[in-house]
Scaffold this active site. Structure first.
Site, PDB file in Angstrom:
ATOM      1  N   GLU A  30       7.917  -4.910  33.122  1.00 19.00           N
ATOM      2  CA  GLU A  30       6.866  -4.419  34.036  1.00 19.00           C
ATOM      3  C   GLU A  30       7.690  -2.851  34.348  1.00 19.00           C
ATOM      4  O   GLU A  30       6.760  -1.800  34.262  1.00 19.00           O
ATOM      5  CB  GLU A  30       6.816  -5.056  35.169  1.00 19.00           C
ATOM      6  N   ARG A  75       8.393  -5.907  40.590  1.00 20.39           N
ATOM      7  CA  ARG A  75       9.507  -5.856  39.469  1.00 20.39           C
ATOM      8  C   ARG A  75       9.696  -4.407  39.037  1.00 20.39           C
ATOM      9  O   ARG A  75      10.797  -4.088  38.146  1.00 20.39           O
ATOM     10  CB  ARG A  75       9.148  -6.827  38.457  1.00 20.39           C
ATOM     11  N   LYS A  98       5.070 -24.833  21.808  1.00 18.69           N
ATOM     12  CA  LYS A  98       4.244 -24.966  22.946  1.00 18.69           C
ATOM     13  C   LYS A  98       2.888 -25.744  22.749  1.00 18.69           C
ATOM     14  O   LYS A  98       2.245 -25.553  21.629  1.00 18.69           O
ATOM     15  CB  LYS A  98       3.843 -23.339  23.090  1.00 18.69           C
TER      16      LYS A  98
END
Length: 610
Positions: free
Chosen positions: A352, A380, A269
């Site tokens: 979540e 969610r 990343k």
């Protein structure tokens, strides 16, 4: 089909393009903000996919979609790339309305594998490629899809983009499994020796069988191929995600294989930009910044900061306080809490629903959980919020960050449904502080609130403050007058108090001044105020930065109807659920929740205009 020519000249050309892409990514995100580090990490991977597959006949889906900037540059959107995340410009995620190269909308984690499976089933003559991160693949939705796909869908290729990061560093057993064991030198060495011995014919069939069983056992222990192959996938990997030649040759093979195929790609990343490599989390999603220093202009103390610092103070005195996050500890202001109380700060990753039920488990055991998630991602966990918390009336504290219009991240990220969601659930109380000081008071109040689930929602960005002498201390179920007037009554919740105060002088000039009220308690309503004050005014307005139906204004209308009070209410809210990308300030104006257009909307309501 003509075989691709993968020679040095071809790879050199692509490598030059890689650098140009990275330069463009840094230049544009430094001006517009955006998800820089994830895109820097998938440059070569995206180039390789575009080179090998016949897009858009073949379908490419990105899970989450925040890493699709490179894809936009390579699929006819380069000329408009400078408009990224601006009003009317290129969107922040994948969107079929933007390009026929984007086959499915993206924004939330966990959708690409399920959608990809359906698309592959419906398009048997096309290859469907799903790029999913190592954080997203641990999401429950993704695991369900992986299990269901099995050996049934032959034209699906799953590419695991493994960079050991989500927004923050990945957590959990799956992350450790992928991150620490997959590149074991012991396994790689044994595998190489076994293959070499077998291929050279130096051993008999019996020894060969033993060696193969050893290889299988080691692989089962060390590599994610054990998972993918048990689920019915052909496994390829681990591939260097920045080696164009290796990527392209692997994808060519995968394209010809009967699937489903699972390819494990290792990337970094922030690759190619030192500042992003050194601070991956900061550059995951970043506001406009100085590309030389990486510095972002400070916007002052935010609501997230206030929440985090207040919770730290409370937790220093109360060991029952826990903080729960879903892959965004720092984003929700919990960085300091995590540093000081590591055992009481639980990051569950992109999960979540699990976060909510986990918090319910803490609450039913006598602890005081604060679950901090962005508004859009609470969607969610709808079932868990109703079933596991609401029906049991458990004292879970829901901290709803990024409520209302968020801005540049667009329609998949606007926090406009949380009021409606929580007001339809059993036993929930819903609060929306109108100032930073009031948020601090609410968090303090919440520590001993044991009557059921409590919601505290606040917007993104700098906290609004009033003179402390103007606003009385917070009290649940009580509204407070900020300015006394006649004829018109303005009831503002959350961030909308600032907006009505900003136009107060203009309203006065137009003869539209009135009483301005801070309504931070959405449920319970201030019933005494409604009974005693509403009848004194000719025009009553409610202001909220959420969806109108089922919101704050609707809650008042429902109450008036129950009490058979014939009073008209003008609801000023959002009447659309698809708010596009653009700056928060511009969007508030566009949807008539700020400035001159808000004044015109008030005038129109009084005059009976739409």
């Amino acid at each position: 089909m003509e075989k691709m020519r993968v020679d040095k000249e071809y790879i050199n050309k692509l490598q030059k393009e890689s650098q140009e892409i990275r330069d463009t990514l840094i230049e544009i995100t430094s001006k517009n903000g955006g998800h820089l580090a994830p895109n820097l990490g998938v440059v070569e991977l995206t180039q390789s996919i575009v080179e090998v597959f016949d897009l858009p006949k073949d379908k490419l889906l990105f899970d989450v979609g925040h890493q699709s900037y490179v894809y936009k540059l390579l699929t006819g959107r380069k000329e408009k790339f400078n408009t990224l995340r601006t009003k009317g410009g290129l969107g922040p995620f994948s969107d079929p309305k933007e390009s026929n190269f984007d086959f499915f909308i993206a924004g939330h984690a966990g959708s690409a594998l399920s959608a990809g499976a359906g698309i592959a089933k419906a398009n048997p003559n096309s290859k469907v490629i799903v790029v999913i991160g190592d954080a997203s693949i641990a999401n429950g939705h993704s695991l369900e899809a992986l299990n269901n796909i099995g050996e049934n869908i032959k034209n699906l290729i799953v590419i695991l983009n493994d960079n050991e990061m989500s927004i923050g560093k990945n957590v959990g057993s799956l992350s450790k499994f992928f991150g620490k064991l997959m590149l074991s030198n012991a396994y790689m060495s044994i595998r190489k020796d076994v293959r070499s011995a077998i291929s050279k014919g130096k051993v008999g069939n019996q020894v060969k069988s033993v060696l193969e069983r050893i290889e299988h056992s080691v692989k089962q222990f060390f590599l994610p191929s054990s998972i993918s192959e048990m689920l019915g996938y052909q496994f390829l990997g681990v591939i260097d995600g920045h080696n164009l030649e290796e990527l392209i040759r692997t994808l060519i093979v995968a394209k010809e294989m009967e699937g489903p195929v699972f390819i494990h790609v290792k990337t970094e990343k922030g690759k190619g930009y030192q500042l992003a490599e050194e601070n991956k989390e900061k550059f995951h999603g970043i506001s406009p910044f100085n590309p030389e220093t990486g510095e972002v202009e400070s916007g002052g103390k935010t609501y997230s900061n206030i929440f985090g610092s207040t919770l730290v103070k409370l937790a220093e005195k109360d060991e029952d306080i826990f903080a729960v996050s879903a892959a965004m500890v720092k984003g929700t202001g919990l960085g300091e809490f995590q540093n000081k109380f590591e055992n009481r700060c639980v990051d569950v990753g992109i999960a979540e629903g699990h976060a909510v039920t986990f918090s319910a488990g803490l609450a039913i055991s006598g602890k005081k959980p604060y679950i901090a998630i962005y508004s859009t991602f609470f969607q969610r966990a709808l079932d868990q919020m109703i079933h596991d918390v609401g029906l049991q009336n458990l004292p879970v504290r829901f901290v709803v960050d990024r409520a209302g219009i968020v801005g540049e991240d667009g329609k998949t990220h606007q926090g406009i449904h949380d009021i409606n969601m929580f007001l339809t659930m059993p036993n929930y109380k819903v609060l929306a502080p109108t100032t930073g000081k009031e948020l601090e008071q609410m968090i303090d109040f919440s520590k001993n609130y044991e009557k059921g689930p409590l919601v505290i929602r606040f917007p993104r960005g700098k906290a609004f403050e009033l003179d402390e002498n103007i606003l009385e201390p917070f009290e649940i179920g009580r509204w407070r007058e900020i300015k006394k007037g006649k004829k018109n009554l303005y009831l503002a919740t959350g961030a909308m108090l600032k907006e009505i105060l900003d136009i107060e002088k203009e309203l006065f000039k137009k003869g539209l001044d009135g009483t301005i009220v801070s309504c931070s308690s959405i449920r319970p309503l201030d019933e005494n105020f409604i009974f005693n004050e509403f009848s004194k005014y000719e025009n009553i307005f409610t202001f909220e930065d959420g969806y109108e139906r089922g919101g704050f204004g609707d809650e008042i209308l429902r109450f008036l109807n129950e009490k058979k009070m014939e009073i008209n209410i003008n609801i000023i809210a959002l009447d659309s659920v698809a708010i596009p990308h653009g700056s928060r300030n511009i969007l508030l104006e566009d949807y008539c929740l700020r400035g001159k257009k808000l004044i015109e909307r008030i005038e129109g309501s009084i005059n009976g205009e739409k």
